[in-house]
Design an enzyme around this catalytic site. Sequence first.
Site, mmCIF file in Angstrom:
data_model
loop_
_atom_site.group_PDB
_atom_site.id
_atom_site.type_symbol
_atom_site.label_atom_id
_atom_site.label_comp_id
_atom_site.label_asym_id
_atom_site.label_seq_id
_atom_site.Cartn_x
_atom_site.Cartn_y
_atom_site.Cartn_z
ATOM 1 N N GLU A 173 0.836 -1.213 0.000
ATOM 2 C CA GLU A 173 0.000 0.000 0.000
ATOM 3 C C GLU A 173 0.869 1.259 0.000
ATOM 4 O OE1 GLU A 173 -3.339 -0.170 2.743
ATOM 5 O OE2 GLU A 173 -4.148 -1.896 1.678
ATOM 6 N N GLU A 296 -4.929 -8.903 -0.194
ATOM 7 C CA GLU A 296 -5.761 -8.545 0.959
ATOM 8 C C GLU A 296 -7.192 -8.460 0.478
ATOM 9 O OE1 GLU A 296 -4.531 -5.337 3.541
ATOM 10 O OE2 GLU A 296 -2.406 -5.797 3.204
HETATM 11 O O1 AHR Z 1 -5.315 -5.899 6.903
HETATM 12 C C1 AHR Z 1 -5.305 -4.715 7.626
HETATM 13 C C2 AHR Z 1 -4.666 -3.570 6.844
HETATM 14 O O2 AHR Z 1 -5.435 -3.244 5.743
HETATM 15 C C3 AHR Z 1 -3.299 -3.831 6.272
HETATM 16 O O3 AHR Z 1 -2.285 -3.647 7.188
HETATM 17 C C4 AHR Z 1 -3.204 -2.819 5.180
HETATM 18 O O4 AHR Z 1 -2.372 -3.233 4.129
HETATM 19 C C5 AHR Z 1 -4.657 -2.616 4.741
HETATM 20 O O5 AHR Z 1 -4.992 -1.292 4.669
#
Ligand code: AHR
Length: 488
Positions: A173, A296
């Site tokens: 990110e 994710e």
């Molecule tokens: O999964 C929780 C968070 O969500 C992670 O650390 C981040 O990459 C995303 O914003």
Amino acid sequence: MAKLSIHTDEKKSKINRNIYGNFSEHLGRCIYNGIYVGENSDIPNVNGMRTDIVEALKAIKLPVLRWPGGCFADEYHWKDGIGPKETRKKMVNTHWGGVVEDNTFGTHEFLEFCRQVGCEPYINGNVGSGTVQEMSEWMEYMTFDGISPMADLRAKNGHAEPWKVKYFGVGNENWGCGGNMRPSYYADLYRRFQTYVRDYGDNHVFRIACGPGIADDYNWTEEVMRIAGNYMNGLSLHYYTVPGTWEKKTAATGFDTDMYYETVRKALHMEELITRHTEIMSHYDPEHKVGLIVDEWGTWYDVEPGTNPGFLYQQNTMRDAIVAAVTLNIFNAHSDRVVMANIAQLVNVLQSVILTEGEKMVLTPTYHVFDLYKHHHDATLLNSHLETEGVYAGVPNLTVSASEDENGVVHITLANISADTAYPIDCALTGKKYNTASARILTNSIGAYNDFDHPEDVKITDFDALTLENNNLHFNIPACAVMEITVS
Ligand code: AHR
């Protein structure tokens, strides 16, 4: 009545088993008091790793696990987490609750956990606050077989043999918590950092660039693919299903039917995201050399009342099972480009497959979906067609996926999204002749869940009420259900 046809003679892409991967971050009780309890714990463990968790993950054949973050990755300095535990540096986990991170779980411990589970490690490196040298040395430390400063240090720390580490993420990110970068800046940094993530011996690294984030940021994909597409094996994508707003996400339990359908509707947005991002990828990479890595995904609710807001601990209901089922069906359908996905997260964080409290452990409805879908791992996607109706604002009542394994056995996964309506299913199998059919099912009311006093309220049962005659399957799928049907 819904009509389903499975064309067993129309084979499509291979479903990479890594689509069924997971994600473990130094966040809340995922690592500490989750998978890792330490060697001296009364909770049964091997080298500090909870035995019950390891066994549960082996049962669903967890193929790959991402670590150490997440946002934590771009603050993590791996050398703080090696060597004697008592002298490891303590740091503040600024992203997640401001708690002390004592680094007792580091590189050796993560790779030991993967060894016990039998899954591939996917390590995410630090671009946001790290250096090229630090990233380069991490790969040397883990994988170099010979005499070198990092291999010598690894041996000094008790692991003379190198590990195999295939999957490596270059930042996380980086448009947000990983450095607030603009895409062209990140793309140039990516090119530079990945140059020094070396292949040592026969350890060929699959390099994953940071992809677009929570917003539908197609410009990020465009820029990163244009500038750095030739230097990567994978591009990541993050998408969370938030039923409300980021400010008021709403509760994990006690929701009404409208909120249930709204959640599934948002989960189904994954289809559009994958379609549009892969269109851009195909413009720069028509040969599909770069895989899409959805590293994710999952539901994100308000934390459970009374728990640390920075720990992201949430319950997990049949609603989550349906979200998992429809999402995994989408990934299977796009397995010509989606080669890995990692639900967030493994234990006690967001849409977990496992929850723990002291020595107790429960398997969530989401865990059971991964169990029902495990026969898709490395199988061949089959063409399937479903005549279905909608139940709510564009949400279909059913979604399906079918694959053929290496023994010619067909596995069909079917989700009935409808909260209250069962459907008779008429399923025609075209292609060769099939003689036997069996099924397993996960079904309950939309809000049902398992907790530490009732760990088996939601569980898989055998489903015998189906017939196979002349290659036609007939059965009734109950409301709010996920099924696996096996035909041979
Ligand atoms: O999964 C929780 C968070 O969500 C992670 O650390 C981040 O990459 C995303 O914003």
